[in-house]
Design a protein around this motif. Structure first.
Motif, short mmCIF file in Angstrom:
data_model
loop_
_atom_site.label_atom_id
_atom_site.label_comp_id
_atom_site.label_asym_id
_atom_site.label_seq_id
_atom_site.Cartn_x
_atom_site.Cartn_y
_atom_site.Cartn_z
N ARG A 13 38.84 37.60 39.00
CA ARG A 13 38.83 38.57 40.10
C ARG A 13 38.04 38.04 41.29
NH1 ARG A 13 36.17 44.35 39.20
NH2 ARG A 13 34.32 43.03 38.96
N LEU A 14 36.90 37.42 41.02
CA LEU A 14 36.07 36.89 42.10
C LEU A 14 36.85 35.88 42.94
CD1 LEU A 14 33.26 36.62 43.45
CD2 LEU A 14 32.79 34.79 41.80
N VAL A 15 37.49 34.91 42.27
CA VAL A 15 38.25 33.88 42.97
C VAL A 15 39.44 34.50 43.69
CG1 VAL A 15 39.65 31.80 42.67
CG2 VAL A 15 37.52 32.07 41.38
N PHE A 16 40.12 35.42 43.02
CA PHE A 16 41.29 36.06 43.62
C PHE A 16 40.92 36.83 44.88
CE2 PHE A 16 43.80 39.96 44.04
CZ PHE A 16 45.07 39.44 44.21
N GLN A 17 39.87 37.66 44.81
CA GLN A 17 39.50 38.48 45.96
C GLN A 17 39.01 37.64 47.13
OE1 GLN A 17 36.76 41.35 44.19
NE2 GLN A 17 38.37 42.90 44.16
N ARG A 18 38.18 36.63 46.84
CA ARG A 18 37.71 35.79 47.95
C ARG A 18 38.87 35.02 48.57
NH1 ARG A 18 32.02 35.38 47.38
NH2 ARG A 18 31.42 37.35 46.39
N GLY A 19 39.76 34.52 47.73
CA GLY A 19 40.92 33.80 48.25
C GLY A 19 41.84 34.70 49.06
N ALA A 99 34.01 49.55 48.86
CA ALA A 99 34.77 48.31 48.71
C ALA A 99 36.27 48.58 48.71
CB ALA A 99 34.36 47.60 47.41
N MET A 100 36.68 49.61 48.00
CA MET A 100 38.10 49.96 47.97
C MET A 100 38.59 50.38 49.36
SD MET A 100 38.25 52.09 44.36
CE MET A 100 40.02 52.38 44.48
N ALA A 101 37.73 51.10 50.08
CA ALA A 101 38.10 51.52 51.44
C ALA A 101 38.28 50.32 52.35
CB ALA A 101 37.04 52.47 51.99
N ALA A 102 37.43 49.30 52.19
CA ALA A 102 37.54 48.10 53.03
C ALA A 102 38.87 47.39 52.79
CB ALA A 102 36.37 47.16 52.74
N PHE A 134 47.69 45.50 48.60
CA PHE A 134 47.66 46.87 48.07
C PHE A 134 47.06 46.88 46.67
CE2 PHE A 134 49.67 50.36 45.71
CZ PHE A 134 49.30 51.44 46.48
N LEU A 135 47.46 45.96 45.82
CA LEU A 135 46.92 45.91 44.46
C LEU A 135 45.43 45.58 44.47
CD1 LEU A 135 49.84 44.11 42.57
CD2 LEU A 135 49.30 46.56 42.63
N ALA A 136 45.00 44.78 45.44
CA ALA A 136 43.59 44.41 45.52
C ALA A 136 42.71 45.62 45.77
CB ALA A 136 43.38 43.37 46.63
N VAL A 150 45.61 46.84 36.45
CA VAL A 150 45.85 46.13 37.71
C VAL A 150 46.09 44.65 37.46
CG1 VAL A 150 44.90 45.60 39.99
CG2 VAL A 150 44.45 47.82 38.95
N LEU A 151 45.40 44.09 36.49
CA LEU A 151 45.64 42.68 36.13
C LEU A 151 47.08 42.49 35.67
CD1 LEU A 151 42.33 41.91 34.19
CD2 LEU A 151 42.97 41.09 36.47
N TRP A 152 47.61 43.44 34.93
CA TRP A 152 49.01 43.34 34.50
C TRP A 152 49.96 43.52 35.67
CZ3 TRP A 152 50.65 41.09 30.36
CH2 TRP A 152 49.88 41.07 29.21
#
Length: 484
Positions: A13-19, A99-102, A134-136, A150-152
């Motif tokens: 998740r960390l790598v995915f969100q930062r990317g 965070a979700m709002a951002a 949207f999924l993020a 969400v991962l699925w």
């Protein structure tokens, strides 16, 4: 709450969100840098003209409520700032709801741009960024472990991207079935990169092996994403490698990088911890009830909307890069269902001579990415997206693709419009605009090794026909002329 979250994917998740934040950052920088010239109030296809004829329900956007170039710039720079903050890890330093709002604001801002972007934003990676973004929103932050549902959903998205692309090839051009498409693709793709000439000159047996490997990577490997670990992580790793191969061979905006991020979200961080010196995983608190409810609702929405893309995958008339709803959620994807056998390029030229004669000297406009000067090596621009260059490639395929914007482009060149000239690499008339502009259609091909060694040229070109006869500003449709 082991059924709802999984601590094993905290690193993914960390790598995915930062990317993803980095991709958003690039996308908003593209909008800020090119938006005014392409879709601004005096752009090639102005937003005000678009929103006047297309209702909000068909293309929801903030710009239906108000549009000005300044407001567009504010939205674009807000997206840049918010993307940069998320890239720096701001989402993990604020409460879960903030965070979700951002992430939601980022999605809404980019949706607003895409939905008024017209032909300039009609690419599959725009919908892919919106669906991924949207999924993020529901992936959470450091306050809670990543939600399994969400991962699925991210894997389901990755499956559609890869499997859809594989099916459209098999169902489309026979050269994919004959394993010969790469005899042409590296040369005829929209925007070759610095290594494309070398890829094109690989031995034909290796090209055939590339195509066969692509079929495996897109039609077999994606199925393994739904198998238990570590098989799913291995499948994700194979997808990452194939996408890096595509990154090296051409310029496809952020399509490949988004696909890589989706694949990394399927990698179990516990496997990575076995081979990398990673810190101990965090131990977040149990997810709040409201968050569980929101994730369940989002999952239900995606499952309902999945009916149309799933049916499309099974259809013999498969659609490629299509959104079934104006929010660009749960789309269908695919690329290169047909491959061009030759490359036709539109070359725009101008002259400052008042009278056109057979001896008139014409000077070429140079674009940043698309082929022009035969001695200029193709450049690497992806993940940055040169929208005008891509549309010029489509114009070379058929003038119909240029119907809405080519005449306004010519008119802008005839007055040296500053915003438009910023999209180009070279304007041959820096001091005063040309008196006439014309366009020629050329056949381009990569030089052979012998030609490259003898001339230093990367391309060889042959004039085919006139694409646009010489025009003066007075000859341009009054509706397309720039306002003085």
């Amino acid at each position: 709450m082991e059924w709802f979250t999984s601590t094993g994917y905290w690193l993914s998740r960390l790598v995915f969100q930062r990317g993803l934040a980095a991709v958003y950052l690039i996308a908003f920088l593209v909008a800020v840098g090119q938006g005014r010239a392409l879709i601004g109030a005096r752009g090639l296809t102005p937003v005000p003209r678009f929103v006047a004829r297309v209702p909000f329900r068909e293309s929801p956007s903030l710009f239906h409520l108000h549009y000005s170039d300044r407001f567009f710039g504010v939205c674009g720079w807000l997206g840049v700032a918010l993307s940069a903050a998320l890239l720096a890890g701001a989402a993990d330093r604020v409460p879960l709801g903030a965070a979700m709002a951002a992430w939601l604001v980022l999605w809404l801002l980019y949706l607003s741009i895409v939905n008024v972007g017209q032909v300039w934003y009609g690419f599959g990676w725009e919908s892919l960024l919106l669906e991924t973004g949207f999924l993020a929103v529901f992936l959470g932050n450091a306050d809670t472990a990543p939600p399994v549902l969400v991962l699925w959903l991210l894997r389901w998205l990755l499956f559609r991207v890869e499997f859809g692309a594989g099916l459209i090839k098999i169902r489309g051009d026979r050269c994919w079935r004959q394993l010969t498409c790469l005899y042409y693709h590296h040369e005829t793709q929209p925007m070759p990169g610095p290594l494309s000439w070398y890829f094109h000159h690989l031995p034909k047996p290796l090209h055939r092996a590339e195509v066969a490997a692509n079929h495996v990577a897109q039609l077999v490997v994606p199925v393994a994403l739904f198998t238990p670990q570590p098989v799913a992580s291995v499948a994700a790793g194979i997808i990452v490698l194939t996408q890096l191969w595509l990154v090296a061979s051409g310029n496809f905006s952020w399509l490949n990088w988004l696909t890589i991020l989706l694949a990394l979200s399927a990698v179990d961080g516990r496997l990575a911890a076995g081979v990398l010196p990673l810190p101990e995983p965090p131990h977040p608190a149990a997810p709040p009830v409201w968050y569980q409810g929101v994730v369940l609702a989002a999952t239900a929405l995606v499952l309902v909307l999945s009916y149309w893309p799933a049916r499309n995958l099974l259809s013999g008339r498969q659609l490629m890069n299509y959104s079934f709803n104006p929010l660009h959620l749960v789309n269908t994807y695919g690329a290169f269902g047909s491959v061009n056998r030759s490359r036709q390029e539109v070359v725009i030229e101008g002259t400052d001579e008042r009278v056109i004669t057979p001896a008139t000297v014409w000077k070429e406009y140079e674009f940043r990415g698309k082929p022009g000067d035969v001695r200029r090596m193709p450049r690497q621009f992806a993940p940055y997206h040169l929208r005008l260059d891509w549309m010029m490639w489509f114009a070379g395929i058929s003038p119909a693709y240029a119907g809405s914007w080519f005449s306004p482009l010519v008119a802008k060149l005839l007055v040296n419009d500053r915003a438009t000239l910023k999209l180009l690499r070279v304007c041959p008339f820096p001091d005063a605009p040309p008196s006439h502009v014309r366009a020629q259609l050329y056949l381009y091909r990569f030089t052979t090794r012998q030609e490259r060694h003898a001339s230093g040229a990367w391309w060889h070109r042959t004039l085919l026909t006139e694409f646009l006869p010489p025009v003066r500003l007075e000859n341009v449709d009054p509706a397309d002329r720039p306002h003085r």
